[in-house]
Design a protein around this motif. Sequence first.
Motif, PDB file in Angstrom:
ATOM      1  N   TYR A  58     -25.189  47.171  23.034  1.00 58.95           N
ATOM      2  CA  TYR A  58     -24.086  46.391  22.714  1.00 58.95           C
ATOM      3  C   TYR A  58     -24.690  44.836  22.295  1.00 58.95           C
ATOM      4  O   TYR A  58     -24.227  44.657  21.004  1.00 58.95           O
ATOM      5  CB  TYR A  58     -22.836  46.178  24.066  1.00 58.95           C
ATOM      6  CG  TYR A  58     -21.920  47.534  23.644  1.00 58.95           C
ATOM      7  CD1 TYR A  58     -21.230  47.936  22.551  1.00 58.95           C
ATOM      8  CD2 TYR A  58     -22.058  47.821  24.913  1.00 58.95           C
ATOM      9  CE1 TYR A  58     -20.578  49.615  22.519  1.00 58.95           C
ATOM     10  CE2 TYR A  58     -21.070  49.262  25.398  1.00 58.95           C
ATOM     11  CZ  TYR A  58     -20.324  49.750  23.611  1.00 58.95           C
ATOM     12  OH  TYR A  58     -19.924  50.951  23.959  1.00 58.95           O
ATOM     13  N   SER A  59     -24.975  44.328  23.028  1.00 58.26           N
ATOM     14  CA  SER A  59     -25.355  42.715  22.650  1.00 58.26           C
ATOM     15  C   SER A  59     -26.338  43.132  21.345  1.00 58.26           C
ATOM     16  O   SER A  59     -26.203  42.280  20.435  1.00 58.26           O
ATOM     17  CB  SER A  59     -26.756  42.544  23.461  1.00 58.26           C
ATOM     18  OG  SER A  59     -26.024  42.286  25.541  1.00 58.26           O
ATOM     19  N   SER A  63     -22.095  43.728  19.324  1.00 60.42           N
ATOM     20  CA  SER A  63     -20.361  43.554  20.338  1.00 60.42           C
ATOM     21  C   SER A  63     -20.946  43.070  21.527  1.00 60.42           C
ATOM     22  O   SER A  63     -20.520  44.232  21.897  1.00 60.42           O
ATOM     23  CB  SER A  63     -20.252  45.276  20.120  1.00 60.42           C
ATOM     24  OG  SER A  63     -20.284  46.014  18.838  1.00 60.42           O
ATOM     25  N   SER A  65     -18.817  40.918  23.078  1.00 59.26           N
ATOM     26  CA  SER A  65     -17.085  42.116  24.377  1.00 59.26           C
ATOM     27  C   SER A  65     -17.364  43.119  24.949  1.00 59.26           C
ATOM     28  O   SER A  65     -17.463  43.228  26.666  1.00 59.26           O
ATOM     29  CB  SER A  65     -15.847  41.398  23.592  1.00 59.26           C
ATOM     30  OG  SER A  65     -15.520  42.636  22.105  1.00 59.26           O
ATOM     31  N   GLU A  66     -17.922  43.984  24.149  1.00 57.49           N
ATOM     32  CA  GLU A  66     -18.117  45.478  24.909  1.00 57.49           C
ATOM     33  C   GLU A  66     -19.408  45.620  25.577  1.00 57.49           C
ATOM     34  O   GLU A  66     -19.237  45.694  26.662  1.00 57.49           O
ATOM     35  CB  GLU A  66     -18.200  46.426  23.859  1.00 57.49           C
ATOM     36  CG  GLU A  66     -17.160  47.472  23.358  1.00 57.49           C
ATOM     37  CD  GLU A  66     -17.119  45.627  21.753  1.00 57.49           C
ATOM     38  OE1 GLU A  66     -17.908  44.867  21.898  1.00 57.49           O
ATOM     39  OE2 GLU A  66     -16.052  46.398  20.903  1.00 57.49           O
ATOM     40  N   ARG A  68     -20.087  42.546  27.849  1.00 59.38           N
ATOM     41  CA  ARG A  68     -19.242  42.261  29.028  1.00 59.38           C
ATOM     42  C   ARG A  68     -18.692  42.859  29.768  1.00 59.38           C
ATOM     43  O   ARG A  68     -19.254  42.809  31.058  1.00 59.38           O
ATOM     44  CB  ARG A  68     -18.693  40.850  28.082  1.00 59.38           C
ATOM     45  CG  ARG A  68     -18.204  39.959  29.715  1.00 59.38           C
ATOM     46  CD  ARG A  68     -19.159  38.945  30.205  1.00 59.38           C
ATOM     47  NE  ARG A  68     -18.664  39.038  31.603  1.00 59.38           N
ATOM     48  CZ  ARG A  68     -19.413  38.239  32.105  1.00 59.38           C
ATOM     49  NH1 ARG A  68     -20.250  37.021  31.296  1.00 59.38           N
ATOM     50  NH2 ARG A  68     -19.388  37.818  33.397  1.00 59.38           N
ATOM     51  N   TRP A  69     -17.962  43.885  28.863  1.00 59.50           N
ATOM     52  CA  TRP A  69     -16.937  44.970  29.904  1.00 59.50           C
ATOM     53  C   TRP A  69     -18.288  45.263  30.283  1.00 59.50           C
ATOM     54  O   TRP A  69     -17.624  45.980  31.405  1.00 59.50           O
ATOM     55  CB  TRP A  69     -16.726  45.879  28.627  1.00 59.50           C
ATOM     56  CG  TRP A  69     -15.654  46.809  28.979  1.00 59.50           C
ATOM     57  CD1 TRP A  69     -14.182  46.663  29.567  1.00 59.50           C
ATOM     58  CD2 TRP A  69     -15.593  48.166  29.777  1.00 59.50           C
ATOM     59  NE1 TRP A  69     -12.834  47.630  30.038  1.00 59.50           N
ATOM     60  CE2 TRP A  69     -14.681  48.212  30.224  1.00 59.50           C
ATOM     61  CE3 TRP A  69     -16.518  48.963  29.706  1.00 59.50           C
ATOM     62  CZ2 TRP A  69     -14.081  50.121  30.372  1.00 59.50           C
ATOM     63  CZ3 TRP A  69     -16.283  50.048  30.089  1.00 59.50           C
ATOM     64  CH2 TRP A  69     -15.535  50.409  30.268  1.00 59.50           C
ATOM     65  N   ASP A  72     -19.556  43.740  33.574  1.00 57.06           N
ATOM     66  CA  ASP A  72     -18.463  43.559  34.830  1.00 57.06           C
ATOM     67  C   ASP A  72     -18.495  44.977  35.066  1.00 57.06           C
ATOM     68  O   ASP A  72     -17.572  44.427  36.385  1.00 57.06           O
ATOM     69  CB  ASP A  72     -17.724  42.866  34.078  1.00 57.06           C
ATOM     70  CG  ASP A  72     -17.599  41.987  33.430  1.00 57.06           C
ATOM     71  OD1 ASP A  72     -18.252  40.825  33.842  1.00 57.06           O
ATOM     72  OD2 ASP A  72     -16.977  41.108  32.449  1.00 57.06           O
ATOM     73  N   TYR A  89     -25.250  36.672  24.501  1.00 52.31           N
ATOM     74  CA  TYR A  89     -24.531  35.641  23.782  1.00 52.31           C
ATOM     75  C   TYR A  89     -25.060  34.442  23.016  1.00 52.31           C
ATOM     76  O   TYR A  89     -24.708  34.244  21.890  1.00 52.31           O
ATOM     77  CB  TYR A  89     -23.677  34.549  25.097  1.00 52.31           C
ATOM     78  CG  TYR A  89     -22.658  35.397  26.206  1.00 52.31           C
ATOM     79  CD1 TYR A  89     -21.759  35.660  25.844  1.00 52.31           C
ATOM     80  CD2 TYR A  89     -23.281  35.661  27.369  1.00 52.31           C
ATOM     81  CE1 TYR A  89     -21.386  35.677  26.120  1.00 52.31           C
ATOM     82  CE2 TYR A  89     -22.407  36.243  28.171  1.00 52.31           C
ATOM     83  CZ  TYR A  89     -21.361  36.365  27.068  1.00 52.31           C
ATOM     84  OH  TYR A  89     -19.800  36.631  28.023  1.00 52.31           O
ATOM     85  N   SER A  94     -23.003  32.551  20.952  1.00 49.64           N
ATOM     86  CA  SER A  94     -22.129  31.241  22.460  1.00 49.64           C
ATOM     87  C   SER A  94     -22.736  30.837  23.702  1.00 49.64           C
ATOM     88  O   SER A  94     -23.234  31.246  24.566  1.00 49.64           O
ATOM     89  CB  SER A  94     -21.691  32.115  22.409  1.00 49.64           C
ATOM     90  OG  SER A  94     -20.494  33.893  22.170  1.00 49.64           O
TER      91      SER A  94
END
Length: 129
Positions: A58-59, A63, A65-66, A68-69, A72, A89, A94
């Motif tokens: 995903y990184s 993506s 946010s995915e 990170r989902w 987490d 990030y 970011s």
Amino acid sequence: MRMMNSGLELDEVMLVSVVSACASLCALKEGLQIHARVIKNNKFSDDIVLGNALVDMYSKCSSISEARWVFDRMPVRNVVSETSMVSGYARAASIKAARFMFWKMKQRNVVSWNALSYTQNKENEWEPQ
């Protein structure tokens, strides 16, 4: 996808290999389909290597946010998981989030330091006027 649809029993090694290939090719659509199968089967939800591969995919596919989902929801994380997030990030520009993640890391190594250094280089870039 044909392998999964053919009824072939997929193991962690195959899934990690395919997810890693999706990351290398930035094949987000295929990676999402594989991740959906993993969630549906709920078979490898605690597999740290597969979780790390998903975060990395995903990184690399922008993506964050995915990524990170997934991060987490990982029951266990390690330096690979955290470095993948720092790197993700950094790729997403970011910088504050990358630095925050880096300083929260329980264990840092040269790879995580390099991922953070990348954010510093991005911050110092300038646009010609």
